[in-house]
Write a protein that holds these residues in place. Sequence first.
Motif, mmCIF file in Angstrom:
data_model
loop_
_atom_site.group_PDB
_atom_site.id
_atom_site.type_symbol
_atom_site.label_atom_id
_atom_site.label_comp_id
_atom_site.label_asym_id
_atom_site.label_seq_id
_atom_site.Cartn_x
_atom_site.Cartn_y
_atom_site.Cartn_z
ATOM 1 N N LYS A 155 -25.488 44.326 -28.487
ATOM 2 C CA LYS A 155 -25.822 45.323 -29.508
ATOM 3 C C LYS A 155 -25.587 46.737 -28.988
ATOM 4 O O LYS A 155 -24.984 47.581 -29.677
ATOM 5 N N ALA A 156 -26.058 46.996 -27.752
ATOM 6 C CA ALA A 156 -25.866 48.331 -27.181
ATOM 7 C C ALA A 156 -24.384 48.633 -26.996
ATOM 8 O O ALA A 156 -23.901 49.736 -27.333
ATOM 9 N N TYR A 265 -6.156 55.009 -41.584
ATOM 10 C CA TYR A 265 -7.366 55.245 -40.776
ATOM 11 C C TYR A 265 -8.621 55.188 -41.632
ATOM 12 O O TYR A 265 -9.657 54.650 -41.221
ATOM 13 N N GLU A 266 -8.527 55.741 -42.818
ATOM 14 C CA GLU A 266 -9.690 55.732 -43.711
ATOM 15 C C GLU A 266 -10.056 54.293 -44.107
ATOM 16 O O GLU A 266 -11.227 53.923 -44.190
ATOM 17 N N THR A 267 -9.035 53.443 -44.314
ATOM 18 C CA THR A 267 -9.287 52.028 -44.635
ATOM 19 C C THR A 267 -9.979 51.311 -43.484
ATOM 20 O O THR A 267 -10.917 50.527 -43.665
ATOM 21 N N VAL A 268 -9.510 51.594 -42.250
ATOM 22 C CA VAL A 268 -10.127 50.976 -41.061
ATOM 23 C C VAL A 268 -11.595 51.387 -40.944
ATOM 24 O O VAL A 268 -12.475 50.579 -40.645
ATOM 25 N N ILE A 269 -11.862 52.668 -41.182
ATOM 26 C CA ILE A 269 -13.244 53.169 -41.091
ATOM 27 C C ILE A 269 -14.118 52.492 -42.149
ATOM 28 O O ILE A 269 -15.257 52.089 -41.899
ATOM 29 N N THR A 270 -13.584 52.324 -43.346
ATOM 30 C CA THR A 270 -14.344 51.668 -44.424
ATOM 31 C C THR A 270 -14.661 50.216 -44.080
ATOM 32 O O THR A 270 -15.781 49.735 -44.276
ATOM 33 N N GLU A 271 -13.686 49.487 -43.551
ATOM 34 C CA GLU A 271 -13.921 48.085 -43.141
ATOM 35 C C GLU A 271 -14.963 47.994 -42.039
ATOM 36 O O GLU A 271 -15.806 47.099 -42.033
ATOM 37 N N ASP A 272 -14.900 48.948 -41.098
ATOM 38 C CA ASP A 272 -15.882 48.951 -40.009
ATOM 39 C C ASP A 272 -17.298 49.170 -40.552
ATOM 40 O O ASP A 272 -18.250 48.521 -40.132
ATOM 41 N N ARG A 273 -17.411 50.065 -41.523
ATOM 42 C CA ARG A 273 -18.735 50.306 -42.116
ATOM 43 C C ARG A 273 -19.239 49.064 -42.844
ATOM 44 O O ARG A 273 -20.420 48.713 -42.765
ATOM 45 N N LEU A 274 -18.340 48.376 -43.566
ATOM 46 C CA LEU A 274 -18.744 47.154 -44.257
ATOM 47 C C LEU A 274 -19.214 46.075 -43.282
ATOM 48 O O LEU A 274 -20.203 45.367 -43.526
ATOM 49 N N GLU A 275 -18.498 45.922 -42.153
ATOM 50 C CA GLU A 275 -18.903 44.945 -41.140
ATOM 51 C C GLU A 275 -20.275 45.279 -40.562
ATOM 52 O O GLU A 275 -21.107 44.396 -40.336
ATOM 53 N N LYS A 276 -20.498 46.575 -40.334
ATOM 54 C CA LYS A 276 -21.823 46.976 -39.813
ATOM 55 C C LYS A 276 -22.928 46.657 -40.819
ATOM 56 O O LYS A 276 -24.004 46.186 -40.467
ATOM 57 N N LYS A 278 -22.853 44.297 -43.077
ATOM 58 C CA LYS A 278 -23.062 42.839 -43.082
ATOM 59 C C LYS A 278 -23.907 42.400 -41.896
ATOM 60 O O LYS A 278 -24.766 41.530 -42.007
ATOM 61 N N ALA A 279 -23.630 42.991 -40.720
ATOM 62 C CA ALA A 279 -24.409 42.645 -39.524
ATOM 63 C C ALA A 279 -25.880 43.003 -39.706
ATOM 64 O O ALA A 279 -26.779 42.243 -39.329
ATOM 65 N N GLN A 280 -26.142 44.187 -40.308
ATOM 66 C CA GLN A 280 -27.537 44.572 -40.541
ATOM 67 C C GLN A 280 -28.220 43.617 -41.515
ATOM 68 O O GLN A 280 -29.371 43.233 -41.330
ATOM 69 N N LYS A 287 -34.624 37.845 -39.354
ATOM 70 C CA LYS A 287 -36.045 38.222 -39.201
ATOM 71 C C LYS A 287 -36.911 37.552 -40.262
ATOM 72 O O LYS A 287 -37.995 37.054 -39.984
ATOM 73 N N MET A 288 -36.403 37.553 -41.508
ATOM 74 C CA MET A 288 -37.164 36.911 -42.586
ATOM 75 C C MET A 288 -37.324 35.420 -42.352
ATOM 76 O O MET A 288 -38.394 34.842 -42.567
ATOM 77 N N GLU A 289 -36.255 34.752 -41.877
ATOM 78 C CA GLU A 289 -36.345 33.311 -41.588
ATOM 79 C C GLU A 289 -37.338 33.030 -40.469
ATOM 80 O O GLU A 289 -38.104 32.071 -40.521
ATOM 81 N N LEU A 290 -37.338 33.890 -39.426
ATOM 82 C CA LEU A 290 -38.287 33.710 -38.323
ATOM 83 C C LEU A 290 -39.727 33.864 -38.804
ATOM 84 O O LEU A 290 -40.607 33.076 -38.465
ATOM 85 N N ALA A 291 -39.973 34.886 -39.653
ATOM 86 C CA ALA A 291 -41.328 35.089 -40.175
ATOM 87 C C ALA A 291 -41.759 33.901 -41.037
ATOM 88 O O ALA A 291 -42.888 33.434 -40.965
ATOM 89 N N SER A 292 -40.822 33.368 -41.853
ATOM 90 C CA SER A 292 -41.139 32.189 -42.685
ATOM 91 C C SER A 292 -41.463 30.977 -41.833
ATOM 92 O O SER A 292 -42.392 30.232 -42.112
ATOM 93 N N ALA A 293 -40.669 30.775 -40.764
ATOM 94 C CA ALA A 293 -40.935 29.633 -39.870
ATOM 95 C C ALA A 293 -42.308 29.753 -39.222
ATOM 96 O O ALA A 293 -43.042 28.771 -39.098
ATOM 97 N N ILE A 294 -42.679 30.956 -38.804
ATOM 98 C CA ILE A 294 -44.001 31.160 -38.179
ATOM 99 C C ILE A 294 -45.116 30.870 -39.180
ATOM 100 O O ILE A 294 -46.119 30.230 -38.860
ATOM 101 N N GLN A 295 -44.938 31.319 -40.444
ATOM 102 C CA GLN A 295 -45.955 31.043 -41.459
ATOM 103 C C GLN A 295 -46.091 29.551 -41.730
ATOM 104 O O GLN A 295 -47.187 29.027 -41.882
#
Length: 337
Positions: A155-156, A265-276, A278-280, A287-295
């Motif tokens: 991540k870092a 370049y603008e297209t590449v930047i847009t795709e990179d933002r979309l990937e970020k 999706k990752a978020q 996190k939601m699945e982990l909280a559900s499993a704990i419950q």
Amino acid sequence: MEGNFEELIGKRADIQLTPPPLLNKLRDLKEQVHETSEKLKMSNVQFTKAVRQSPLTSDNLKKVQADRQFAADVIADMLMELETSGSFQSLQHAVAIEKEKKANLYDTIAREQEGRKKIKLLQRQLQDVKQEKKVELQNRTELIAHLKDQLQEMKAKTSIEGKYVKKDTELQVSQTQKKCNIAESDLQLELQKIKEKMDEEIRVHVEIENFLRQHQQELEEKLEYWMEKYDKDTEEKQAELNSLKTSRTNDLSLLSDLTKQFEEYETVITEDRLEKEKAQQKKKQEKMELASAIQIQAWWRGTMVRKSLGPYVKTKGKKGKDTGKKGKAKKAGKNKK
């Protein structure tokens, strides 16, 4: 004494079977049997006294007393049978029953020992399985910690690389824009100069034309010279104008190429933002699945505690301990929640 008693009984049975029976020998055998039985009774009484004097428990004393009473009853029944019918089938029947009981007792003891061995073997297997599962759990915990560390590092690293690529792209775009602006300003200055020159040439041409009209008579001889000069100058200027148009066309093509590169370049930047993004979203989902499993786990533990399932089964005679364990389990479930 028991061996002598059995031997006398056997002799008496042999005498009774011989025709005719010898009464004298039969009486002697009865007296010997009676004496032997009396000796057995005396030995039983002495054994009982010795047992009473020994420091045994109450259960052992009860057992010895019951055995003594059983032996006395068997001997009494045998004496009555000897006096009445001259046989000892009751003794044989009692011995057979006792042997059967003893055999059953030995079988029970053997089964109990075998069961204990099986229980010990199963306990050892259970300990081995517990140890194996404990080691496996520890290894998996270490692997999870290692994977978490690697995830944090990735991540870092990804964040740093994204920031670097973004800054580099922005810098390149800004540099390209500056270059385009500078080239455009240069072309505009050059175009302005050309326009000024053209205006100047037109003005000169008009002045010359006016001058020629005013001085037509004086310059009729030089008209041809000036016309030739005019043609030559026009051709030169036209050639210069053509070269300027060519350079302008080249500059326009360069500008279009730079524009396409900027769009890429603008297209590449847009795709990179979309990937970020999706990752978020993926992180939020995890996190939601982990909280559900704990419950779900907490609910299942609470259900096991309320219904006394698994390790929370109630045992008889330990109500206090079970309620204490339930309280501890509820507190542990609340702390986990």
